[in-house]
Scaffold this active site. Structure first.
Site, PDB file in Angstrom:
ATOM      1  CG  ASP A   1      55.328 -19.674  85.391  1.00 42.74           C
ATOM      2  OD1 ASP A   1      54.849 -18.542  85.244  1.00 42.74           O
ATOM      3  OD2 ASP A   1      54.715 -20.609  85.940  1.00 42.74           O
TER       4      ASP A   1
ATOM      5  CG  HIS B   1      47.791 -19.550  81.329  1.00 41.08           C
ATOM      6  ND1 HIS B   1      46.849 -19.772  82.313  1.00 41.08           N
ATOM      7  CD2 HIS B   1      48.849 -18.936  81.948  1.00 41.08           C
ATOM      8  CE1 HIS B   1      47.314 -19.320  83.473  1.00 41.08           C
ATOM      9  NE2 HIS B   1      48.518 -18.813  83.274  1.00 41.08           N
TER      10      HIS B   1
HETATM   11  C1  HEM Z   1      49.785 -24.297  87.611  1.00 43.41           C
HETATM   12  C2  HEM Z   1      49.180 -23.177  87.251  1.00 43.41           C
HETATM   13  C3  HEM Z   1      49.785 -22.181  86.319  1.00 43.41           C
HETATM   14  C4  HEM Z   1      50.779 -22.333  85.398  1.00 43.41           C
HETATM   15  C5  HEM Z   1      51.558 -23.600  85.068  1.00 43.41           C
HETATM   16  C6  HEM Z   1      50.977 -21.054  84.764  1.00 43.41           C
HETATM   17  C7  HEM Z   1      51.922 -20.826  83.776  1.00 43.41           C
HETATM   18  C8  HEM Z   1      52.094 -19.613  83.138  1.00 43.41           C
HETATM   19  C9  HEM Z   1      53.016 -19.372  82.066  1.00 43.41           C
HETATM   20  C10 HEM Z   1      53.987 -20.403  81.511  1.00 43.41           C
HETATM   21  C11 HEM Z   1      52.877 -18.092  81.679  1.00 43.41           C
HETATM   22  C12 HEM Z   1      53.642 -17.396  80.549  1.00 43.41           C
HETATM   23  C13 HEM Z   1      54.898 -16.734  80.994  1.00 43.41           C
HETATM   24  C14 HEM Z   1      54.688 -15.560  81.903  1.00 43.41           C
HETATM   25  O1  HEM Z   1      54.318 -14.454  81.465  1.00 43.41           O
HETATM   26  O2  HEM Z   1      54.889 -15.750  83.101  1.00 43.41           O
HETATM   27  C15 HEM Z   1      51.867 -17.507  82.516  1.00 43.41           C
HETATM   28  C16 HEM Z   1      51.441 -16.206  82.442  1.00 43.41           C
HETATM   29  C17 HEM Z   1      50.509 -15.660  83.278  1.00 43.41           C
HETATM   30  N1  HEM Z   1      49.788 -16.278  84.238  1.00 43.41           N
HETATM   31 FE1  HEM Z   1      49.908 -18.232  84.723  1.00 43.41          FE
HETATM   32  N2  HEM Z   1      50.111 -20.157  85.307  1.00 43.41           N
HETATM   33  C18 HEM Z   1      49.366 -20.800  86.258  1.00 43.41           C
HETATM   34  C19 HEM Z   1      48.385 -20.235  87.043  1.00 43.41           C
HETATM   35  C20 HEM Z   1      48.011 -18.928  87.018  1.00 43.41           C
HETATM   36  C21 HEM Z   1      47.020 -18.336  87.885  1.00 43.41           C
HETATM   37  C22 HEM Z   1      46.219 -19.071  88.960  1.00 43.41           C
HETATM   38  C23 HEM Z   1      46.954 -17.024  87.561  1.00 43.41           C
HETATM   39  C24 HEM Z   1      46.100 -15.939  88.156  1.00 43.41           C
HETATM   40  C25 HEM Z   1      44.871 -16.085  88.556  1.00 43.41           C
HETATM   41  C26 HEM Z   1      47.894 -16.797  86.481  1.00 43.41           C
HETATM   42  C27 HEM Z   1      48.116 -15.580  85.888  1.00 43.41           C
HETATM   43  C28 HEM Z   1      48.995 -15.364  84.866  1.00 43.41           C
HETATM   44  C29 HEM Z   1      49.213 -14.064  84.266  1.00 43.41           C
HETATM   45  C30 HEM Z   1      48.558 -12.763  84.662  1.00 43.41           C
HETATM   46  C31 HEM Z   1      50.153 -14.256  83.256  1.00 43.41           C
HETATM   47  C32 HEM Z   1      50.710 -13.190  82.309  1.00 43.41           C
HETATM   48  C33 HEM Z   1      49.810 -13.079  81.119  1.00 43.41           C
HETATM   49  C34 HEM Z   1      50.339 -12.050  80.133  1.00 43.41           C
HETATM   50  O3  HEM Z   1      49.997 -10.881  80.287  1.00 43.41           O
HETATM   51  O4  HEM Z   1      51.103 -12.415  79.241  1.00 43.41           O
HETATM   52  N3  HEM Z   1      48.514 -17.976  86.183  1.00 43.41           N
HETATM   53  N4  HEM Z   1      51.391 -18.455  83.392  1.00 43.41           N
END
Ligand code: HEM
Length: 442
Positions: A245, A349
């Site tokens: 993450d 996601h």
């Molecule tokens: C428990 C809740 C969440 C989990 C487990 C989670 C997990 C992840 C994971 C595993 C990734 C892929 C790796 C990375 O690029 O960091 C990711 C990407 C991302 N997450 Fe989350 N996330 C959560 C909540 C959120 C929330 C609430 C937001 C914003 C409102 C968010 C925004 C993003 C964004 C902007 C990316 C990058 C997307 C990209 O351009 O590739 N996430 N998240």
């Protein structure tokens, strides 16, 4: 790593707290001058011989601190700490409410006390004005950062309504939010991060003691991340769902990083000024969105790895996008899989959250895991203390969360339980200044 350490004045030259210099020796003192980028490199090379065995007590005045304990982030600088630095192993997040009768002078006095204490603690010195409780004696600063934020509710209480940023408008009610208001919001927000749990406790306890008579704790949450040195080489951390993450976070080296994360100084009143509806006192500041997001780990752990990977759009083990490559390969959202369907599913996601699908909306995610035991039904009370910094939540977090809450395959495995939005002013650049001075002395 950021070049933060070069932007900020160190203030480490007079380090005297605890037995730091008595025990640090040349290696420890040198460690104090390095930033977190060096930490990653030095951690794994810390000599086990230099570290007292567990339970050995006082190993003698000549035992050097490890690089981990000696590492320090200066408090003073253009931006506050705890934003661009790599996440430390521990985080304490606490909201305070002003006590009735505390107005602007009382708030200014509190911010002065807090800033002076945070500066001292970050440099490994005893904070002024208090007897030290001793809980972090013997430890170095351990990369301590302290970040202060103002919630919207503090502005009216402190007679500062005219200074309330438009960007601090309440977040919309997102579909599926299950927010506990007692663990949300707050007049003031304090984030303490450190690579040592005792150092983090000591800092937060010191700040809470210094708030006596001016503010009381509204809620507190504790988070953790991977400890430096736990992996063979520095790598992106994992969350409690097992995913890597943080991969596609904006990087301090990106040309757009500052514009996405920090409020620019006002240039001119023209419409093109990106800071046009930002108050001048927020220059160099950022907005922090805080969400306690519980993970529904029992149903999640029943999913096959293939299904889990399709929910996120990345491979669990490597973090590589399902469109191929390695963790750092950009996701190819148009790529088709062998079955003719999208390699990264339509509701994955990363597809729903990507800036490309959200008018460039971006934020710096700097969350921590939490585990507060088990619920009556046996399910872990665990998840993500989501923290995201951005120059404007109206074009950062809000549109992305609106979209995620409707279209994200991850939604059925998580529950948003508390929420906060805080204006995080720029740092105290002047060693005699304090965080929030431009607001409180305007
Ligand atoms: C428990 C809740 C969440 C989990 C487990 C989670 C997990 C992840 C994971 C595993 C990734 C892929 C790796 C990375 O690029 O960091 C990711 C990407 C991302 N997450 Fe989350 N996330 C959560 C909540 C959120 C929330 C609430 C937001 C914003 C409102 C968010 C925004 C993003 C964004 C902007 C990316 C990058 C997307 C990209 O351009 O590739 N996430 N998240």
């Amino acid at each position: 790593m950021t070049d933060d350490s070069t932007k900020k004045s160190s203030g480490n030259s007079t380090v005297s707290r605890r037995r730091l210099l008595a025990t640090a020796g040349a290696a420890g003192a040198a460690g104090l001058a390095v930033g977190a980028g060096a930490l990653a490199a030095t951690n794994s090379s810390a000599s086990p011989a230099a570290t007292p065995a567990a339970g050995s007590g006082d190993a003698g005045a000549r035992t050097p601190l490890t690089a981990l304990g000696a590492n320090a982030h200066p408090f003073h600088g253009a931006h506050q700490g705890g934003i661009v630095e790599p996440a430390q192993a521990r985080m304490l997040s606490t909201a305070f409410d002003l006590t009735p009768g505390t107005a602007r002078p009382g708030l200014a006095s509190l911010m002065k006390r807090w800033s002076a204490a945070a500066a001292a603690l970050a440099a490994g010195r005893t904070p002024p004005g208090l007897s030290d409780d001793g809980s972090a004696l013997d430890a170095g600063p351990s990369s301590l950062t302290v970040t202060f934020g103002f919630g919207a509710s503090v502005f009216a209480k402190a007679g500062l309504t005219a200074q309330l940023p438009a960007a601090l408008a309440p977040l919309p009610a997102f579909p599926e939010d299950k927010l506990d208001r007692r663990r949300s919001d707050g007049d003031l927000w304090v984030q303490v991060c450190a690579d040592d749990a005792l150092v983090a406790f000591h800092a937060m306890r010191t700040l809470q003691r210094l708030a006596a008579g001016a503010a009381t704790v509204r809620w507190q949450m504790s988070g953790f991340s991977r400890s430096p040195g736990a992996t063979a080489r520095p790598r992106t951390g994992r969350n409690l769902m097992g995913q890597i993450d943080g991969t596609n976070n904006p990087k301090p080296t990106d040309p757009t990083f500052d514009a996405r994360v920090f409020v620019p100084a006002k240039t001119d009143p023209a419409k093109t000024d990106p800071a046009k509806d930002q108050p001048a006192w927020m220059a160099g500041g950022s907005y922090a969105v805080f969400r306690r997001i519980r993970m529904l780990l029992d149903p999640w752990d029943l999913q096959s790895t293939d299904r889990q990977e399709r929910v996120i759009g990345r491979h669990k083990a490597s973090g590589a996008p399902l469109s191929g490559g390695t963790e750092s390969t950009p996701a190819d959202l148009g790529k088709l899989g062998p079955d003719g369907g999208l390699a990264i599913p339509g509701d994955a996601h990363i597809r729903v959250a990507t800036p490309d699908a959200n008018q460039g909306a971006a934020m710096l995610r700097r969350g921590y895991s939490y585990h507060d035991g088990f619920r009556p039904d046996g399910a872990p009370d665990a998840g993500l203390l989501f923290v995201a910094f951005q120059s404007d939540p109206r074009t950062g977090f809000v549109p992305v969360q609106l979209k995620l809450s409707r279209a994200d395959a991850l939604s059925v495995f998580i529950s948003h339980e508390s929420s906060g939005l805080y204006a995080v002013p720029g740092g105290a650049a002047d060693p005699d200044g304090y965080v929030g001075q431009a607001l409180l002395e305007a």
